[in-house]
Enzyme design. Sequence first.
Site, PDB file in Angstrom:
ATOM      1  N   LYS A  28       0.837  -1.197   0.000  1.00 61.39           N
ATOM      2  CA  LYS A  28       0.000   0.000   0.000  1.00 61.39           C
ATOM      3  C   LYS A  28       0.878   1.255   0.000  1.00 61.39           C
ATOM      4  CE  LYS A  28      -3.766  -0.449   2.524  1.00 61.39           C
ATOM      5  NZ  LYS A  28      -4.385  -0.599   3.856  1.00 61.39           N
ATOM      6  N   ARG A  97      -3.146   3.194   8.590  1.00 59.88           N
ATOM      7  CA  ARG A  97      -3.478   2.053   7.731  1.00 59.88           C
ATOM      8  C   ARG A  97      -2.338   1.044   7.708  1.00 59.88           C
ATOM      9  NH1 ARG A  97      -4.504   4.986   2.083  1.00 59.88           N
ATOM     10  NH2 ARG A  97      -5.775   3.124   1.691  1.00 59.88           N
ATOM     11  N   MET A 108      -6.035  -6.668   8.635  1.00 62.90           N
ATOM     12  CA  MET A 108      -5.660  -5.626   9.586  1.00 62.90           C
ATOM     13  C   MET A 108      -6.499  -4.386   9.290  1.00 62.90           C
ATOM     14  SD  MET A 108      -1.649  -6.282   9.686  1.00 62.90           S
ATOM     15  CE  MET A 108      -0.969  -7.739   8.909  1.00 62.90           C
ATOM     16  N   ARG A 341      -3.339  -0.990  -6.583  1.00 61.28           N
ATOM     17  CA  ARG A 341      -2.417  -2.128  -6.607  1.00 61.28           C
ATOM     18  C   ARG A 341      -2.753  -2.938  -7.847  1.00 61.28           C
ATOM     19  NH1 ARG A 341      -5.485  -4.846  -1.546  1.00 61.28           N
ATOM     20  NH2 ARG A 341      -7.481  -4.815  -2.598  1.00 61.28           N
ATOM     21  N   HIS A 478     -15.393  -8.925   0.713  1.00 60.39           N
ATOM     22  CA  HIS A 478     -14.452  -9.836   1.349  1.00 60.39           C
ATOM     23  C   HIS A 478     -14.567 -11.249   0.767  1.00 60.39           C
ATOM     24  CE1 HIS A 478     -13.225 -12.668   4.582  1.00 60.39           C
ATOM     25  NE2 HIS A 478     -12.249 -11.797   4.764  1.00 60.39           N
ATOM     26  N   ARG A 658       9.985 -48.797 -15.901  1.00 65.16           N
ATOM     27  CA  ARG A 658      10.614 -49.189 -14.638  1.00 65.16           C
ATOM     28  C   ARG A 658      10.331 -50.656 -14.358  1.00 65.16           C
ATOM     29  NH1 ARG A 658       8.635 -46.528  -9.130  1.00 65.16           N
ATOM     30  NH2 ARG A 658       6.871 -47.909  -9.469  1.00 65.16           N
ATOM     31  N   GLU A 790      16.488 -42.667  -5.666  1.00 64.91           N
ATOM     32  CA  GLU A 790      15.413 -42.466  -4.704  1.00 64.91           C
ATOM     33  C   GLU A 790      15.805 -42.888  -3.297  1.00 64.91           C
ATOM     34  OE1 GLU A 790      12.011 -44.836  -5.806  1.00 64.91           O
ATOM     35  OE2 GLU A 790      13.261 -46.418  -6.647  1.00 64.91           O
ATOM     36  N   SER A 809      16.734 -40.948 -13.007  1.00 57.61           N
ATOM     37  CA  SER A 809      15.435 -40.313 -12.833  1.00 57.61           C
ATOM     38  C   SER A 809      15.213 -40.197 -11.327  1.00 57.61           C
ATOM     39  CB  SER A 809      14.345 -41.154 -13.496  1.00 57.61           C
ATOM     40  OG  SER A 809      13.089 -40.556 -13.254  1.00 57.61           O
ATOM     41  N   GLY A 811      13.480 -40.186  -8.130  1.00 57.28           N
ATOM     42  CA  GLY A 811      12.190 -40.621  -7.601  1.00 57.28           C
ATOM     43  C   GLY A 811      11.954 -39.843  -6.321  1.00 57.28           C
ATOM     44  N   THR A 812      11.427 -38.643  -6.458  1.00 59.21           N
ATOM     45  CA  THR A 812      11.420 -37.748  -5.298  1.00 59.21           C
ATOM     46  C   THR A 812      10.353 -38.113  -4.267  1.00 59.21           C
ATOM     47  OG1 THR A 812      10.134 -36.185  -6.594  1.00 59.21           O
ATOM     48  CG2 THR A 812      12.508 -35.793  -6.436  1.00 59.21           C
ATOM     49  N   CYS A 877      10.689 -38.144 -11.737  1.00 58.74           N
ATOM     50  CA  CYS A 877       9.410 -38.778 -11.993  1.00 58.74           C
ATOM     51  C   CYS A 877       8.528 -38.852 -10.750  1.00 58.74           C
ATOM     52  CB  CYS A 877       9.610 -40.166 -12.593  1.00 58.74           C
ATOM     53  SG  CYS A 877      10.466 -41.294 -11.492  1.00 58.74           S
ATOM     54  N   TYR A 897      14.429 -33.129 -17.974  1.00 62.37           N
ATOM     55  CA  TYR A 897      12.967 -33.217 -18.114  1.00 62.37           C
ATOM     56  C   TYR A 897      12.306 -33.445 -16.762  1.00 62.37           C
ATOM     57  CZ  TYR A 897      13.424 -38.295 -17.646  1.00 62.37           C
ATOM     58  OH  TYR A 897      13.691 -39.547 -17.172  1.00 62.37           O
TER      59      TYR A 897
HETATM   60  P1  ADP Z   1      -7.647  -1.984   3.421  1.00 61.41           P
HETATM   61  O1  ADP Z   1      -6.252  -2.440   3.455  1.00 61.41           O
HETATM   62  O2  ADP Z   1      -8.559  -2.833   4.176  1.00 61.41           O
HETATM   63  O3  ADP Z   1      -8.094  -1.671   2.025  1.00 61.41           O
HETATM   64  P2  ADP Z   1      -7.328   0.857   3.769  1.00 61.41           P
HETATM   65  O4  ADP Z   1      -6.169   1.319   4.525  1.00 61.41           O
HETATM   66  O5  ADP Z   1      -7.230   0.953   2.306  1.00 61.41           O
HETATM   67  O6  ADP Z   1      -7.679  -0.616   4.237  1.00 61.41           O
HETATM   68  O7  ADP Z   1      -8.524   1.694   4.325  1.00 61.41           O
HETATM   69  C1  ADP Z   1      -9.818   1.274   4.572  1.00 61.41           C
HETATM   70  C2  ADP Z   1     -10.774   2.230   3.906  1.00 61.41           C
HETATM   71  O8  ADP Z   1     -10.564   3.554   4.359  1.00 61.41           O
HETATM   72  C3  ADP Z   1     -10.598   2.266   2.419  1.00 61.41           C
HETATM   73  O9  ADP Z   1     -11.862   2.377   1.816  1.00 61.41           O
HETATM   74  C4  ADP Z   1      -9.798   3.489   2.194  1.00 61.41           C
HETATM   75  O10 ADP Z   1     -10.011   4.015   0.934  1.00 61.41           O
HETATM   76  C5  ADP Z   1     -10.287   4.408   3.297  1.00 61.41           C
HETATM   77  N1  ADP Z   1      -9.273   5.370   3.699  1.00 61.41           N
HETATM   78  C6  ADP Z   1      -8.048   5.099   4.154  1.00 61.41           C
HETATM   79  N2  ADP Z   1      -7.355   6.207   4.401  1.00 61.41           N
HETATM   80  C7  ADP Z   1      -8.179   7.231   4.126  1.00 61.41           C
HETATM   81  C8  ADP Z   1      -8.039   8.654   4.183  1.00 61.41           C
HETATM   82  N3  ADP Z   1      -6.893   9.205   4.547  1.00 61.41           N
HETATM   83  N4  ADP Z   1      -9.086   9.390   3.825  1.00 61.41           N
HETATM   84  C9  ADP Z   1     -10.237   8.805   3.440  1.00 61.41           C
HETATM   85  N5  ADP Z   1     -10.431   7.493   3.359  1.00 61.41           N
HETATM   86  C10 ADP Z   1      -9.419   6.701   3.703  1.00 61.41           C
HETATM   87 MG    MG Z   2      -7.768  -0.381   0.884  1.00 65.05          MG
HETATM   88 MG    MG Z   3      10.049 -45.448  -5.570  1.00 65.02          MG
END
Ligand code: ADP
Ligand code: MG
Ligand code: MG
Length: 925
Positions: A28, A97, A108, A341, A478, A658, A790, A809, A811-812, A877, A897
């Site tokens: 991030k 964050r 987290m 990301r 999620h 074999r 082996e 060959s 034979g792991t 193998c 191979y």
């Molecule tokens: P996660 O890793 O679970 O995506 P984030 O750190 O991205 O957690 O944050 C959780 C939510 O809070 C996300 O929707 C993010 O866009 C929002 N958020 C994080 N920091 C800020 C900020 N400085 N202002 C407004 N929204 C935020």
């Molecule tokens: Mg996020």
């Molecule tokens: Mg064997």
Amino acid sequence: MPEQEDRQKFVYDFTEGNKDLKDLLGGKGANLAEMTNLGLPVPPGFTITTEACKVYLDSGSEPAALCDEVSAHLDALERRMGKRLGQADDPLLVSVRSGAKFSMPGMMDTVLNIGLSDESVAGLAAQADDWRFAWDSYRRLIQMFGKTVLDVDGDLFESALEDAKHAKGAATDVDLDAADLEQLVTRFKEIVAKETGRDFPQDPREQMDLAVRAVFDSWNTERAKLYRRQERIPGDLGTAVNICSMVFGNLGPDSGTGVAFTRDPASGQQGVYGDYLQNAQGEDVVAGIRNTVPLADLESLDKPSYDQLMQIMETLETHYKDLCDIEFTIERGKLWMLQTRVGKRTAGAAFRIATQLVDQGLIDEAEALQRVNGAQLAQLMFPRFDDAATGGAATGSGTTGGGAGGAGGKGAKPLGRGIAASPGAAVGKAVFDSYTAVKWSRSGEKVILIRRETNPDDLNGMIAAEAILTSRGGKTSHAAVVARGMGKTCVCGAEELEVDTKRRRMTAPGGTVVEEGDTVSIDGSSGKICLGEVPVVPSPVVEYFEGRTHAGADDADDLVKAVHRIMAYADRMRRLRVRANADNAEDASRARRFGAQGIGLCRTEHMFLGERRELVERLILADTEDEREEALGALLPLQKADFIELFESMDGLPVTVRLLDPPLHEFLPDITELSVRVALAESRKDHNENDLRLLQAVHKLHEQNPMLGLRGVRLGLVIPGLFTMQVRAIAEAAAARIEAKGDPRAEIMIPLVGTVQELELVREDAERVLAEVREATGADLKLALGTMIELPRAALTAGQIAEAAEFFSFGTNDLTQTVWGFSRDDVEASFFTAYLEKGIFGVSPFETIDKDGVGTLVRDAVTAGRATRPDLKLGVCGEHGGDPESVHFFHEVGLDYVSCSPFRIPVARLEAGRAAARSKGSDSR
Ligand code: ADP
Ligand code: MG
Ligand code: MG
């Protein structure tokens, strides 16, 4: 980069980092820095490094320098923003964050609005000219801080919020006004005081420092650890912490928050994908608390922001050269980027996107290979639901559809449709909580976990389930994100289904009720949900490998076309050849269709079972030379016929046969059964001479530890004529094929050799037989003779063994058993789960080769073998031959191979290509 100097630096401003610093800044933080440097609108902030976290985790306290460094960066931030953290009349607020190198969805929690207090809430209200907003922000802070930092049960806040809504008759949180929210703040503070024995901290810096520490601590929560084990993420990386100045999506209808993808993560198609929620903050958009609108609707809500977002998405895709996912917030008409990301995607999308990016000229073929992997390919080879049986085609984009449409397949009843979040077809019993999912799956049931929405507490259940179904949340929920990561079928956001987890039932629109234990079928490619069992059809990718459909055809599936192209890249790139483990002509032919370049292991024991078992019994019971010769003589033509078939189906390609490996008692009746039979016969005074002799033989051959007993080459040396017969059958079959104008390339492989002397004895005999067959048939026979490696001793004396072997060959499977002193069947079933849980190994050494132990023997044996015989052919193998990570290892140590089961061949081809592309040093990620 001057690593030494930087080691002391624990805090980086967003302007200082870049996307390649993920180890240090987390994913991030690195990407926030990258976006900042691209000139995109990112709220200013800074990142505390993973190094600081590691110091904290190791020593139990923050590094001494950290506090001052944070102060310096906070100072700079405050100057830049023109206000101080929590300043009474105009507070600077920040989010704290977490962000590790690898994203861990939901692991987290972020805390927003840090810096608010009883005092500064008024300042915030005055600045925004909005009391409702200020109280809403404050109650969110206490709620998030209470739950994640102070460990207060989140349900207490949730139910207080529910009560407030109820008292007001409000449907959602936006219907609560400033006074309601002010009351809620009071209520929340009471909860904190009661649960923690202290008041909610009013000092902004204390809030921030406590939140930072909580992020560090969250690295070691049980669910974070579980996720890391699942995903094989090392436990000592630590997490970075991002401090980011707040922007507000909850300032009214001209504000909001959203998530977006630059391409559809389910299909790979380019377009506008995402969800947006007005007047909302942070996770609201993915939490399913209110209904989001599709991102495309933002165009009519706020055209300038929409246009700017589209522009930024294009910038990001071109810059990252990949699908990006994005979090953004609009504050009173101003767009802010909060995260990006390289986005997760389904297996099918990965293949499509990789080829699209090649076509766009953004990446080359070698890089395209890094964008997919064998696990994804394996996933695409799963069968899926028969569309005809569930009514109508409609696979693909997976937008929320209308009704289920069409009739169900054989007794299956369509219940509705959700969002196709992660593909695959699954049938199982409905369960409504994680505990039951785990319990039932332990007792061997296939289950489908049905929830309104999932959260990290459901992880165990999700792992145990065949598939996941939710009634709320979109493609970025999620459930969807985690299921895609696990390669598990998922349908989410099936809003027309009413899920009642308390009563363990789900109700469909027509009133159909699904109770716990009822069979349901869900299709993660189309989003379809049915009551009952739906028939499944083979995957189009398998149809393609089987040669039943062609990638070149006009109507070819675009997934098949993408797979076809990627496989061609892999085949062009790879150095490793790929062979199959196949014992019969049928498997051999399939293997060949799947791209096998020969057979690396043809086990002959199957050729001694069935009707032929009796012949083996006769061989074992033979008292005289004549009896033995007779039994062997009867086996010879049968074996020969098997080999002719096999050589024919693999004409022109090497076939490694074999010689017999398992202990002989495996061909005799079970000792208990036979004892009972004999005893019963005795009591009836009804002697069966053959049974008595058999029983004697069984007793004689009975071993305490058959794995380490009379088997492999030891059998060949102890049972006269056995190997001789097999070699003769191979040689005569090859001669017959030559006569039929074929091109047999047989290789004879001796199992379980521990010392070169064993091999030399077998070799002498084999060469004599070959000469005889040559003489008798006039065929120009060239048969290579080699050995399995082996046993540890074989590996350790590989240099000597290579004197008598033309190929090795590895034979792991057995090598892993003997190196670890494990008997696989025994250990896997008994204590492997405990070992995996304790982290003794992250993955079973039978699944992925143990590079440090077994791998070292392989590596050294390769070196020693080649030193003796430079043209020694080397292969593997064991089952590892089809395991992606192991294939990379075998590429590295220089094998010629890998050999694996026919179905894994495409995976091995792909991974061999990827390994070669990577080691050629293309700009892999
Ligand atoms: P996660 O890793 O679970 O995506 P984030 O750190 O991205 O957690 O944050 C959780 C939510 O809070 C996300 O929707 C993010 O866009 C929002 N958020 C994080 N920091 C800020 C900020 N400085 N202002 C407004 N929204 C935020
Ligand atoms: Mg996020
Ligand atoms: Mg064997």
